[in-house]
Structure formats: C-alpha cells, structure tokens
Motif scaffolding. Structure first.
Motif, short mmCIF file in Angstrom:
data_model
loop_
_atom_site.label_atom_id
_atom_site.label_comp_id
_atom_site.label_asym_id
_atom_site.label_seq_id
_atom_site.Cartn_x
_atom_site.Cartn_y
_atom_site.Cartn_z
N UNK A 270 5.08 -2.12 11.80
CA UNK A 270 4.43 -2.92 10.77
C UNK A 270 3.53 -2.04 9.90
N UNK A 271 2.84 -1.09 10.49
CA UNK A 271 1.98 -0.18 9.73
C UNK A 271 2.82 0.68 8.79
N UNK A 272 3.97 1.10 9.26
CA UNK A 272 4.87 1.86 8.40
C UNK A 272 5.31 1.04 7.19
N UNK A 273 5.70 -0.20 7.46
CA UNK A 273 6.29 -1.03 6.41
C UNK A 273 5.26 -1.56 5.41
N UNK B 277 -0.59 4.22 7.27
CA UNK B 277 -2.02 4.50 7.40
C UNK B 277 -2.67 3.59 8.44
N UNK B 278 -3.07 4.17 9.56
CA UNK B 278 -3.76 3.42 10.60
C UNK B 278 -5.15 3.00 10.12
N UNK B 279 -5.80 3.84 9.37
CA UNK B 279 -7.15 3.53 8.87
C UNK B 279 -7.14 2.26 8.03
N UNK B 280 -6.16 2.14 7.15
CA UNK B 280 -6.08 0.94 6.31
C UNK B 280 -5.79 -0.29 7.16
N UNK B 281 -4.92 -0.14 8.14
CA UNK B 281 -4.57 -1.25 9.02
C UNK B 281 -5.80 -1.72 9.81
N UNK B 282 -6.59 -0.77 10.32
CA UNK B 282 -7.75 -1.11 11.14
C UNK B 282 -8.94 -1.58 10.31
N UNK B 283 -8.82 -1.54 8.99
CA UNK B 283 -9.93 -2.01 8.16
C UNK B 283 -10.08 -3.53 8.24
N UNK B 284 -9.06 -4.21 8.72
CA UNK B 284 -9.15 -5.65 8.91
C UNK B 284 -9.92 -5.92 10.21
N UNK B 285 -10.85 -6.86 10.21
CA UNK B 285 -11.75 -7.05 11.35
C UNK B 285 -11.06 -7.57 12.62
N UNK B 286 -10.06 -8.40 12.49
CA UNK B 286 -9.42 -8.97 13.67
C UNK B 286 -8.15 -8.21 14.01
N UNK B 287 -7.73 -8.34 15.25
CA UNK B 287 -6.51 -7.69 15.71
C UNK B 287 -5.30 -8.41 15.10
#
Length: 479
Positions: free
Chosen positions: A369-372, A377-387
């Motif tokens: 999902x991060x690729x798509x 970018x893991x940093x951008x993905x983790x910028x969201x507060x919830x899992x």
C-alpha cells in the motif's frame, strides 16, 4: 578397514571387525533380496545399538520408546534374519554372523554373489520382492507435500526453526503444535522445516484441513501416502490401527495445517466441533502410544486439551512427548520485507515494524500500500496519527472476529479503548457488571489461545496492536 570410532567389536587395533554402516547395509540387502522388505528406521536403530553393545533398555530410553516395544521389534528382526540366513540369529550372535558373511565375500560382492550356509544372493537369480502394503522399499525418503504452498521468501525464524528441528530429530517429540495469529508465518516455517529435515524421516506428508474433512475422509486420504488404495481399510477403527502400526514401523512426520477449522465458531477457542471429536481421539492416541514418528499441528487457535502446552513446560513429565511453539513477530528480520519492497526512509523502518508488531503478512500488505499510494515513503505514511489497515488486513481480521464469543468481543472492545496495558484485577472490576469472573477469566484464556493478547512478562493484558486498530475503527460503538 574403517578406523571410525563406531567400529564393531573390540577396540584392539588388531581387530578386523567391519564398519557398522557396512553391516547395516548387508542386513538391509539380505532382507530386501529374500523378503522384499527393507530395514525400517526402528529396526536399523535396534541393530546399530546391538552392534554397539547397547542393552534394549538404553536403546528404548534414547529413542523415547518402551523397552517392551523395542524388545518385540528386535525379536521380529532376529526371526527374519534367521529365516533369511538359515541359521539361528539373536542379539548375542548377530554381529558375528553378519561379519562372517562380509569377511568371506567382501562388501563389494553384495548384489553379485554372497554365499554362506546355503544362503546366496545373486543378481541374476534374485527373488522378485514380494509386494508389501506397509512398505515402499524403493523410496527411502518419501515426500507427499504436493498440496503444500510454495514459499518464495523466508525471513528470520532461525531460532524457532532450530527448536523444531531439535524437538523432532533429537527429542523425537510425538506431537508439536505450532500456534500463531493468521498470517504470522506458521506454514512458511513448516515448509522451510521440511527442506531442512527431509532426510531424517522415511515419510513426510503435508495435509491441510482447510475444507474440514471428516475423520474418515482424512484418514482414507492420509493412508494412501503410505499404502496402496486397495490396502486402506473401510472402517475407522481399522484405519486408525493401520496408521498407528505404520507410525511404529517407520519414522514419519505428518504435518496437519489449519487445525482451527475443526473448532467451534462462537465458542471459546480450541473446542472441537462434535463431528470432529475423532481427530482429538486420534491425536491423543498418537501422543500416548510408543513410536518414533511425529505430528506437526499448525493452528491459529490453541487446542483446549492436554495435548498442547507452552514450551516453558517442556520438562514436565506430563508433557514428555508434546511441545507447543507460539510464533510472535519477526523483529529485525522484518526489515528484509521492507527492503524487498524498496521502501524509503530506512531510519524509521523500526517504527513501522513496531506498529505492526513485526507481523510479516501485515507488513507485506502495508508495504504494498505504501508503494502504491505513498511512492514508497514510510515517513509520509506514518504522518497519519492512526494505524492504517489495508482492505486485505481488514478482511483477514474480520474472519477471525467472527469466531469470537460475545464475551470475548466485549473484552476486546474494552481492551482496545485502553492506552496502555491493564492488570487482570482491573479487567475483572470493569467487566463485572456484564459477566461473572468465571466467564471473564475464560474469555481471557480464550483470547490468549487465539494469540490476540501480547505476551507481557508481568501478566498485564494488552491487545495485539493491529487488532486494536481494527476494533477501534470498526466496532467502537460496542457497549
């Protein structure tokens, strides 16, 4: 002559006795040529121990068998050799009898001509081996794993792999149960295990209970891995007897996947459905009877019976022949998944792994999902507060959620709302308005059997983080 330390006979340098391996080969060839049967693993173990001067009691102890079973098997072996050689063969003289043949004819003559006391083996006059429904003499190591999934990657798990190898090969544990949440890598570990130990067993068979076959259908199919279809009995008791006889005669590893499909839905974990009670009785017999074979049971729910127990109880006499291994997350080994997916921001890979508890399937789905969606970018993905859970993860967890009792669902919902671990006392107090202490405690035990709770050394309770995120986003309205 071989100078190896396992030479037969006296240790005097002038001794001309032959190598144990050569004598075992001779005995195997003699039996095969004259009866059509090879030495099975137990017969080979008994003969080797006898040649080394071991008593039956020691052979039995080292191989986790009863002395009576070893003695009976040895008696049958001596009788077969006596009939083959035309002279009395027993524990006391077997070494001298077989050595005499080797010294007189040499090992290289086996298959061309061996003659002693009117016994001859000649390649041009060999007796056609008689068919035996309980042996496959042309296949020393028989693999029936066509239905096993193919593994394309294996990450870490070397400690767990070594534990399984030790239990199955050295300790000869009869039943090993491999437990872990769905997608944690249980089957992958089992397939990797087969690659590592396939030469240690005469037969390795993989079967899945994905489609919940009844015990009769399962045994009929399983037995055809060992004997011809015509030799499979048509009654359950005779099928069980034949299987147990084969497990005693040959060293077998039977891997049974998806055991949880035999358990009740909407009940506490690990309870066999009434129509599958026969499986429980079969496993119990295999655990209790003397043999050198093994079952590896793979399940996302720990069975609610005495067959399975935690590895920390490994020395308890009650569980001498059973072990249980629970799989947790991958830890640092999970970084290889992210590397294979070519994700960026390596400095925060640990954060992503921790959030998904090192769960390989969750990480693989999330990495995709991060690729798509986030260009890797893991940093951008983790910028969201919830899992964030992908649809694939939600689908997997929804199937698991549907198996829970109502009390378990209420308990999971309560734990999902907590920001940190809670004590057992706190849970009992908070849930007392809805359920009795007995139901609450049984619900907690059931959730542990489903691998829904983290293993905290202090005994506190916390939900698996991924499941926690799933419940918070889908069932926050539960009272």
């Amino acid at each position: 002559m071989s100078e190896r330390s396992d030479k037969i006979g006296k240790t005097d340098p002038s001794d001309q006795s032959m190598d144990i391996a050569e004598v075992l080969k001779l005995a195997d060839e003699l039996l095969f040529t004259h009866t059509g049967d090879r030495l099975d693993s137990l017969q080979e173990t008994i003969l080797k121990g006898t040649l080394q001067g071991q008593k039956y009691a020691k052979i039995a102890s080292e191989n986790h068998l009863s002395e009576g079973h070893v003695r009976d098997t040895a008696s049958e072996l001596w009788q077969k050799l006596s009939e083959t050689l035309g002279e009395d063969v027993n524990k006391l003289n077997v070494r001298n009898v077989l050595e005499k043949i080797i010294i007189s004819n040499s090992v290289s003559a086996i298959g061309d001509f061996i003659s002693i006391h009117q016994v001859s083996i000649c390649s041009k006059r060999k007796r056609v081996p008689k068919p035996s429904p309980l042996s496959k003499p042309t296949e020393k190591h028989h693999l029936d794993i066509d239905n096993a999934p193919e593994i394309t990657a294996f990450y870490g798990r070397y400690e767990e792999l070594n534990s399984l190898k030790s239990w199955l090969i050295q300790d000869r544990i009869r039943i090993v149960t491999l437990i872990g949440m769905i997608g944690i890598g249980k089957t992958t570990l089992a397939i990797k295990l087969i690659e590592e130990i396939k030469t240690q067993f005469e037969y390795i068979v993989y079967r899945s209970l994905r489609y919940s076959p009844d015990i009769d259908s399962f045994l009929t199919d399983l037995l055809q891995s060992f004997v011809s279809a015509a030799a499979v009995p048509n009654t359950l008791d005779r099928q069980v007897d034949l299987l147990l006889k084969f497990l005693r005669k040959h060293r077998c590893l039977i891997i049974i996947d998806d055991l949880q499909m035999l358990f009740e839905t909407g009940e506490f974990a690990g309870q066999y459905r009434a129509e599958f009670e026969g499986y429980y009785l079969l496993f119990k017999q295999i655990a209790e009877l003397s043999h050198a074979s093994s079952l590896l049971l793979i399940t996302s729910e720990q069975p609610e019976d005495a067959i399975c127990h935690p590895a920390r109880c490994a020395n308890a006499s009650r569980y001498k022949f059973t072990r249980c291994l629970k799989l947790a997350g991958l830890g640092d080994s999970a970084k290889q998944i992210l590397k294979d997916k070519e994700l960026s921001d390596e400095e925060i890979w640990d954060t992503l792994i921790e959030k998904y508890c090192g769960h390989p399937l969750w990480l693989e789905m999330t990495a995709t999902m991060i690729q798509e969606l986030f260009a890797g970018s893991i940093a951008e993905f983790l910028s969201y507060p919830s899992l964030i859970l992908s649809n694939e993860i939600v689908s997997q967890l929804s199937r698991v959620w549907g198996r829970l009792t109502e009390s378990e669902k209420q308990l999971v919902n309560y734990l999902a709302k907590q920001e940190k671990s809670v004590t057992l006392v706190e849970v009992l107090q908070k849930m007392s308005d809805h359920y009795t202490p007995e139901i609450i405690l049984n619900a907690i035990r059931s959730l542990k059997r489903r691998c829904f709770l983290e293993d905290n050394r202090d005994g506190s309770l916390r939900l698996d983080r991924t499941l926690e995120a799933y419940v918070r986003s889908h069932f926050a309205d539960i009272a």
